[in-house]
Design an enzyme around this catalytic site. Structure first.
Site, PDB file in Angstrom:
ATOM      1  N   LYS A  72      -9.740  12.347  -6.174  1.00 44.32           N
ATOM      2  CA  LYS A  72      -9.110  11.204  -6.863  1.00 44.32           C
ATOM      3  C   LYS A  72     -10.211  10.313  -7.443  1.00 44.32           C
ATOM      4  O   LYS A  72     -11.213  10.040  -6.771  1.00 44.32           O
ATOM      5  CB  LYS A  72      -8.256  10.429  -5.861  1.00 44.32           C
ATOM      6  N   SER A 148       0.005   6.475  -6.005  1.00 47.22           N
ATOM      7  CA  SER A 148      -0.959   6.465  -7.091  1.00 47.22           C
ATOM      8  C   SER A 148      -1.791   7.729  -7.206  1.00 47.22           C
ATOM      9  O   SER A 148      -2.416   7.946  -8.239  1.00 47.22           O
ATOM     10  CB  SER A 148      -1.889   5.266  -6.940  1.00 47.22           C
ATOM     11  N   SER A 172       0.453   6.146  -1.250  1.00 51.27           N
ATOM     12  CA  SER A 172      -0.090   6.854  -2.412  1.00 51.27           C
ATOM     13  C   SER A 172      -0.548   8.280  -2.184  1.00 51.27           C
ATOM     14  O   SER A 172      -0.851   8.970  -3.152  1.00 51.27           O
ATOM     15  CB  SER A 172      -1.248   6.060  -3.007  1.00 51.27           C
TER      16      SER A 172
HETATM   17  N1  GLN Z   1       2.746   2.123  -4.592  1.00 59.41           N
HETATM   18  C1  GLN Z   1       2.064   1.184  -3.750  1.00 59.41           C
HETATM   19  C2  GLN Z   1       1.438   0.132  -4.622  1.00 59.41           C
HETATM   20  O1  GLN Z   1       1.708   0.137  -5.754  1.00 59.41           O
HETATM   21  C3  GLN Z   1       1.058   1.880  -2.910  1.00 59.41           C
HETATM   22  C4  GLN Z   1      -0.171   2.250  -3.639  1.00 59.41           C
HETATM   23  C5  GLN Z   1      -1.160   2.966  -2.797  1.00 59.41           C
HETATM   24  O2  GLN Z   1      -0.850   3.449  -1.704  1.00 59.41           O
HETATM   25  N2  GLN Z   1      -2.391   2.966  -3.295  1.00 59.41           N
HETATM   26  O3  GLN Z   1       0.689  -0.683  -4.187  1.00 59.41           O
END
Ligand code: GLN
Length: 491
Positions: A72, A148, A172
């Site tokens: 990532k 994400s 994410s």
């Molecule tokens: N979807 C969550 C957010 O927008 C979690 C994101 C993540 O785990 N990096 O913050």
């Protein structure tokens, strides 16, 4: 040889038998990416030359010797870009060092291969917040891959990666793994070093594996876990042999069903897939225990106060002075900062910085930030009590299958609700995994994967892997391939 369709374990076996060389593995993977990624758009970049150089030096007898892993684009790999899918870093930053997770992967013989797309600075649930490109779900290109870590999950699902690293601050790793039909594991806070992971919310962030199988998840977790003097929140606890947890039966294992996680708002097809999984686990000897996590309802609000507060401080370093984009339109120091950040950050990142700055500002700090910390403690206590009654907890990973690209972009609150089942694990610091548990039939005959979430107590990864593996072995969800990863004839 259709090598790209192999799991990490299968690749390891073939490399060790000498059926192919690490160089051939990298070249085979690269060919699959070249063929498929124009439709999926999972990768932001890949450095074939350096991957081949590492392949030529690889010792296949090391735990992950010669195995390419997608990374990532928020985890630093020396000499490679690390854009966090943000214009503020794109084309303006090369990592001068390796994150500890990468140093550990390298020590295990693995080869960092390619940088995967994500929501900008890991803020989002669909990868649509990427400042660079939109990634398509390999099961239906009109849908999001989740986020994400959407690039990592889409790459694994489309057989464009044997396995990948993602990061999980509120879901994410697990949510994109669920929506793409992969296995995603968020380790316990403090299991994997955060050194070299670009910080979003430091008290919640963890790096973890996205893989095709549970065994692969155990192997990759093994490689990246363990103490690090460079991250004081990373605990000096011995790393067990995670693959030894696999292959055990489930007799006497207590699986908790949190009442609040089966309330209204779950897509009926997701619900029935998860209910069928409960039946399978029961038939394997697990005992189901109904229980309650009473502070579930405020979890999303608490998360969006704490995560944005931490993000607003962490992202202060992107000021155009030390690295990254720098505005050409500065008149003085304040316009230098203001314009650099206005030009570099996308709308969701700006929204979160503003929200986070607000909840920390004098007069509101106690009312929002401090109160959220108190509720966070209550959430953590809910889990401690639940784990007195159960060894692992079970829920859907995501309330719905993958939604359409564009469907929720104008409604951030709707987007935030995608994380309703995943966020509490980060607030409590515990571990959790998402495992494929079936398919939903979307209209127009499209099938979309559904994920089952198992949550474990802090440093309870072995219990998660044990239950997930028994479930995986008793079912057959991983054998079905998405349309954007067609098996070639004869494969
Ligand atoms: N979807 C969550 C957010 O927008 C979690 C994101 C993540 O785990 N990096 O913050």
């Amino acid at each position: 040889m259709e090598i790209h369709s192999w799991s990490l374990k299968e690749l390891q076996d073939h490399l060790r038998k000498g059926d192919l060389s690490p160089r051939e593995a990298v070249e085979g993977l690269d060919a699959a990416v070249a063929e498929r990624d124009p439709a999926v758009q999972a990768y932001l970049s890949r450095d074939l030359e350096s991957a081949l150089r590492l392949a030529d030096e690889a010792d296949v007898n090391l735990p992950l010797g010669g195995i390419p892993i997608a990374i990532k684009d928020v985890i630093n790999v020396e000499g490679q870009p690390c854009t966090c899918s943000s214009k503020i870093l794109e084309g303006a930053y090369l990592s001068p060092y390796n994150a500890t997770a990468i140093t550990k992967l390298r020590a295990a013989g693995a080869i960092p291969f390619g940088r995967t797309n994500m929501d900008e600075f890991a803020m989002g649930s669909s990868t649509e917040n990427s400042g660079i490109q939109v990634t398509h779900n390999p099961w239906d290109p009109e849908r999001i891959p989740g986020g994400s870590s959407g690039g990592s999950a889409a790459a694994v699902a489309a057989d464009e990666a044997f396995a990948a690293l993602g990061t999980d601050t509120g879901g994410s790793i697990r949510q994109p793994a669920a929506l793409c039909g992969c296995v995603g594991l968020k380790p316990t806070y403090g299991r994997v070093s955060r050194y070299g992971l670009v910080a979003f919310a430091s008290s919640l962030d963890q790096i973890g594996p996205i893989t095709k199988t549970i065994e692969d998840s155990a192997m990759l977790l093994q490689a990246i876990s363990g103490a690090d003097p460079r991250d004081s929140t990373c605990l000096d606890k011995p790393v067990p042999d995670y693959t030894a947890a696999l292959g055990k039966d489930l007799k006497g294992v207590r699986v908790g069903l949190p009442r609040e996680y089966f309330a209204e708002g779950i897509d009926p097809q997701v619900k029935s897939a998860v209910e069928a999984a409960i039946e399978v686990l029961s038939s394997l000897g697990a005992e189901m225990v109904e229980l309650s996590l009473p502070h579930t309802e405020p979890a999303i609000a608490v998360y969006y106060i704490i995560a944005t507060a931490e993000a607003s401080t962490n992202l202060a370093r992107f000021d155009g002075v030390r690295y990254g984009h720098r505005t050409a339109a500065a008149e003085d120091l304040m316009t230098h900062y203001g314009r650099t950040r206005a030009e570099g950050f996308g709308p969701e990142v700006k929204r979160r910085i503003i929200l986070g700055t607000y909840v920390l500002s004098s007069g509101y700090h106690d009312e929002y930030y401090l109160r959220a910390q108190k509720v966070r403690t209550l959430i953590r206590e809910d889990f401690s009590k639940a784990f007195e009654k159960a060894d692992v907890l079970l829920s859907p990973t995501s309330p719905t299958p993958a939604f359409r690209i564009g469907e929720k972009v104008d409604d951030p609150l709707q987007m935030y609700l995608a994380d309703i089942f995943t966020i509490a694990a980060n607030l409590a610091g515990i571990c959790a995994i998402s495992v494929p548990c079936g398919f939903a039939n979307a209209e127009s005959g499209i099938t979309l994967p559904v994920g089952l979430q198992l949550l474990g107590p802090a440093f309870g990864e072995e219990a998660l892997l044990r239950v997930a593996h028994a479930y995986e072995q008793a079912t057959d969800w991983s054998s079905k391939k998405p349309p954007l990863a067609p098996a070639k004839s004869g494969a």
